[in-house]
Design an enzyme around this catalytic site. Sequence first.
Site, PDB file in Angstrom:
ATOM      1  N   ASN A  91       0.840  -1.213  -0.007  1.00 31.07           N
ATOM      2  CA  ASN A  91       0.173   0.027  -0.120  1.00 31.07           C
ATOM      3  C   ASN A  91       1.089   0.991   0.069  1.00 31.07           C
ATOM      4  O   ASN A  91       1.329   1.672   1.140  1.00 31.07           O
ATOM      5  CB  ASN A  91      -1.014   0.004   1.218  1.00 31.07           C
ATOM      6  CG  ASN A  91      -1.865   1.102   1.231  1.00 31.07           C
ATOM      7  OD1 ASN A  91      -1.932   2.039   0.399  1.00 31.07           O
ATOM      8  ND2 ASN A  91      -3.086   1.175   2.135  1.00 31.07           N
ATOM      9  N   ARG A 139      -2.709  -1.994  -3.831  1.00 30.25           N
ATOM     10  CA  ARG A 139      -3.861  -1.544  -3.513  1.00 30.25           C
ATOM     11  C   ARG A 139      -3.564  -0.205  -4.433  1.00 30.25           C
ATOM     12  O   ARG A 139      -2.417   0.417  -4.095  1.00 30.25           O
ATOM     13  CB  ARG A 139      -3.954  -0.843  -2.046  1.00 30.25           C
ATOM     14  CG  ARG A 139      -5.077   0.061  -1.869  1.00 30.25           C
ATOM     15  CD  ARG A 139      -5.277   0.854  -0.493  1.00 30.25           C
ATOM     16  NE  ARG A 139      -6.346   1.597  -0.484  1.00 30.25           N
ATOM     17  CZ  ARG A 139      -6.336   2.960   0.272  1.00 30.25           C
ATOM     18  NH1 ARG A 139      -5.351   3.303   0.627  1.00 30.25           N
ATOM     19  NH2 ARG A 139      -7.577   3.543   0.302  1.00 30.25           N
ATOM     20  N   HIS A 152     -12.725   2.993  -0.549  1.00 35.75           N
ATOM     21  CA  HIS A 152     -12.722   2.023   0.766  1.00 35.75           C
ATOM     22  C   HIS A 152     -13.504   0.557   0.285  1.00 35.75           C
ATOM     23  O   HIS A 152     -13.915  -0.073   1.108  1.00 35.75           O
ATOM     24  CB  HIS A 152     -13.672   2.281   1.902  1.00 35.75           C
ATOM     25  CG  HIS A 152     -12.851   3.632   2.725  1.00 35.75           C
ATOM     26  ND1 HIS A 152     -13.621   4.596   3.294  1.00 35.75           N
ATOM     27  CD2 HIS A 152     -11.651   4.008   2.947  1.00 35.75           C
ATOM     28  CE1 HIS A 152     -12.915   5.455   3.623  1.00 35.75           C
ATOM     29  NE2 HIS A 152     -11.516   4.962   3.678  1.00 35.75           N
ATOM     30  N   ARG A 192     -11.673  15.394   7.267  1.00 37.47           N
ATOM     31  CA  ARG A 192     -12.353  15.934   6.059  1.00 37.47           C
ATOM     32  C   ARG A 192     -13.649  16.381   6.628  1.00 37.47           C
ATOM     33  O   ARG A 192     -14.408  15.561   7.339  1.00 37.47           O
ATOM     34  CB  ARG A 192     -12.424  14.735   5.197  1.00 37.47           C
ATOM     35  CG  ARG A 192     -11.024  14.469   4.478  1.00 37.47           C
ATOM     36  CD  ARG A 192     -11.082  13.090   3.557  1.00 37.47           C
ATOM     37  NE  ARG A 192      -9.959  12.310   3.900  1.00 37.47           N
ATOM     38  CZ  ARG A 192      -9.921  11.008   3.469  1.00 37.47           C
ATOM     39  NH1 ARG A 192     -10.903  10.631   2.761  1.00 37.47           N
ATOM     40  NH2 ARG A 192      -9.047  10.017   3.868  1.00 37.47           N
ATOM     41  N   GLU A 228      -7.773  -5.729   4.498  1.00 33.85           N
ATOM     42  CA  GLU A 228      -7.748  -5.322   3.326  1.00 33.85           C
ATOM     43  C   GLU A 228      -6.385  -6.033   2.890  1.00 33.85           C
ATOM     44  O   GLU A 228      -6.394  -6.481   1.530  1.00 33.85           O
ATOM     45  CB  GLU A 228      -7.402  -3.701   3.003  1.00 33.85           C
ATOM     46  CG  GLU A 228      -8.701  -2.921   3.328  1.00 33.85           C
ATOM     47  CD  GLU A 228      -8.390  -1.384   3.738  1.00 33.85           C
ATOM     48  OE1 GLU A 228      -8.959  -0.778   2.500  1.00 33.85           O
ATOM     49  OE2 GLU A 228      -7.847  -1.197   4.482  1.00 33.85           O
TER      50      GLU A 228
END
Length: 440
Positions: A41, A121, A210, A271, A418
């Site tokens: 990643n 990823r 996601h 965010r 993940e």
Amino acid sequence: MIGHREAEVSEAPRTMADGRGPTAKSQAAAGGSGDLVLVLNSGSSSVKFALLLSGSGERLMGGIGERLGTPEALLRVQWFPAAAVEERLPGGTHRTVVAQVLDHLGEAGHSGAHLLGAGHRVVHGGERFTASIRVDDAVIAAVRSFSHLAPLHNPANLAGIEAVQAVLPDLPQVAVFDTAFHQTMPPHAFRYAVPEEWYTRYGVRRYGFHGISHRFVSEQAAVMLGRPPGKLRLVTAHLGNGCSATAVRDGVSVDTTMGLTPLDGLVMGTRSGDVDPGLLSYLAGRTGMGLDELTRALNLESGLEGLSGVGNDMRTVEAAAAGGNERARLALEVFVHRLSKAIAGLVVGLQRLDALVFTGGIGENSAVVRSLVLRQLGFLGLAEDVQANADHGRRTGGRISVVTGSSPVLALIVPTDEELLIARDTARVIAAGRLSGVTS
């Protein structure tokens, strides 16, 4: 390219023998239990990595290279189940990290293991990629072409791919896209009400993110419930520093909260989530701030950080709220309200809710957030099991809601993984290529 879709292979098998690893059949197809998959990643100045056995999903090594490209670059390596090592890599790059990780294999006692491939990823696959795919020059060019949609992510993801190419040029690589799971959304869910040319020429639409996590936990929830994914209606809530919720109908995504960028949707750590687009011109006129500066503030200075004044960590926010800090209390209330409202709205695309799934750092660990959300959503048939929720579902197989005839909807905690999904997809795609005679 708008309207063009590409899916070289079908989705990963959804039935797992124990809910964690592939089935015996998929193990045989993907290779022996000694085959390793390197999962990367990659960020602009960091690389998170893991080495997993493709058959069992067992982790042999994990860690991170960070501050890359600077004199302070570090590599942290965790061997399982033993020791951790930290070493300096002054001026180290993505390529340096990959080379060092492979050098550590022998130290971990697995120098004879076969490295099956590398799985990456990749944040944005546009409309082109609807499933994980073997990396070749065309895939690299396509990922690069979507960089304008994910300028902070896709170039960094490519740096990881290119690092592996430089160190092991013949090693098969697979791209696993965060956006792919959401490419099943119908047009009425992914289109914005904007001029047609904005979509056809510039790709302005809801993509969702996601997806790797949402896909993993929806599959795991089906295993936990003992029901086929094709007969379940779920809302999955991935709650961490980044947050999104997805409606999963019969095993596929039909709606999600994130949009063109990961800034859209729920309140997050730093965010803002949904805001009135008109605030950009309003604030530009009132403050003199430029578009880039305003966008930066919405990404890095908003959310829990901006509301609470105590930081972006939900644990800190909860503690401050419990201690009487009114800004922190408001931040928690806004977070829960917006999340609850989004979950209820996603049920429209399901027409029935069988289970609400919590995952991610907040979703898995904040009993307070889960409790408040379940109270807000009681009208959907959700009712908190107070003891099970306080215990994070450890003694109830992940269930945190009561089970009665009058409360038919379940709430579950499903830890996301993940890296495991990327490893599974990598082994499957490589095996599928071998079976079909594809060699590059």
